[in-house]
Design a protein around this motif. Sequence first.
Motif: not given
Length: 367
Positions: A160-166, A298-314
Amino acid sequence: MDAETPADGSRQGQTTQPPIPPVNGVVRRVTFDDLDAIMDINDDVYEGLDYMRALFYTFLHSNQHEMYVYEEDGKAISFVNLQFQSDDDRLVAFFSGRVRPSHQNQGYAKLAFLPLVTDHPRVTRYLASTLYKPHVQAKVNEWTVNSILNFLIYKLIDRPRLERFVRLKWKLKGFLSPSPLSYSDGVRWLTTEPDRLLRFISRYSRDFIPFGPTWAPAPISEAGLRKVFANANVLVTFGELETSATKKTSTVTWPGEECANRWSRGQLAAVSYSTCLRLPFGVGIDVSFYGDDCDVFVSHVATHLVHYVSATEDDATIVCGLKFPQSVVVTEVEERLSDYIGPRIDSPYFSVTQVIHYCGEIHRAKL
């Protein structure tokens, strides 16, 4: 790749290949019943980040893969998974493999290769990937190096911190956001101007690019990139970019005529792609980036990670591997990513921060 030994069977600190041991057992094709025996060879491949159980039956059904196991007294000693290249019948990819710990550094990896020599006499070269350890440095002159990339691996703990920060950083500081590249747009560009994208990627890799969590070799060709477009989340960045030190970036509009105009002027600054694989402990994400700017990376990494974080269980554990050119400085990347991902996994196995993809000759006389 989950191979704990390179294709020549050598280990860290060793500069010569061990002789092939006597064949006191049998080498045979792997069957559907062999998964548990193969996993039992070594249960600490990549320190538990092992994709074999998840992909074993996919490999077995594939007409491009052949898997062999060497057994003594009914016990699996070594195993190899080979991928044949559809566009070159003289080339095989050493996809993955493992050797029982009690038999490592004794040449037993070679025994599982014996069918390759006898059943496929036309094959003369192999592709492989391995972490850039001392024994690799000693042998690199014997290989045709395809690419040497930086490699970092992270475990995402506070998602959650990752998504909020990015999202906050993009909103408040104008963080350069890459553009998604759909399959149809990618194919359209390959059809109209294939050389432009191929030339860009060829700046960082010789003939192949590693694709997916298994680092499967995809040729730098229209067919290879079509495969990437069809099976990965692809991002691109356009615009005239200064170096990271200047902190100057340009704004990208997508979709629309401006993006098409940037492409027509050849202002492609970065390409990245990512894939996701469900593993026993959670999810494994693999990101490959081609470009030279740390901010854009860094912007590419963040975008990829937010994509998968939003689609997986907490409660799912996410492990992310990053591959990127040596022109992007590792220490700068670690410093930047530590803000919202945390420190990278720095265990003895993953202390290496580079991976080499190479092509070697199969010396039949030595086998």
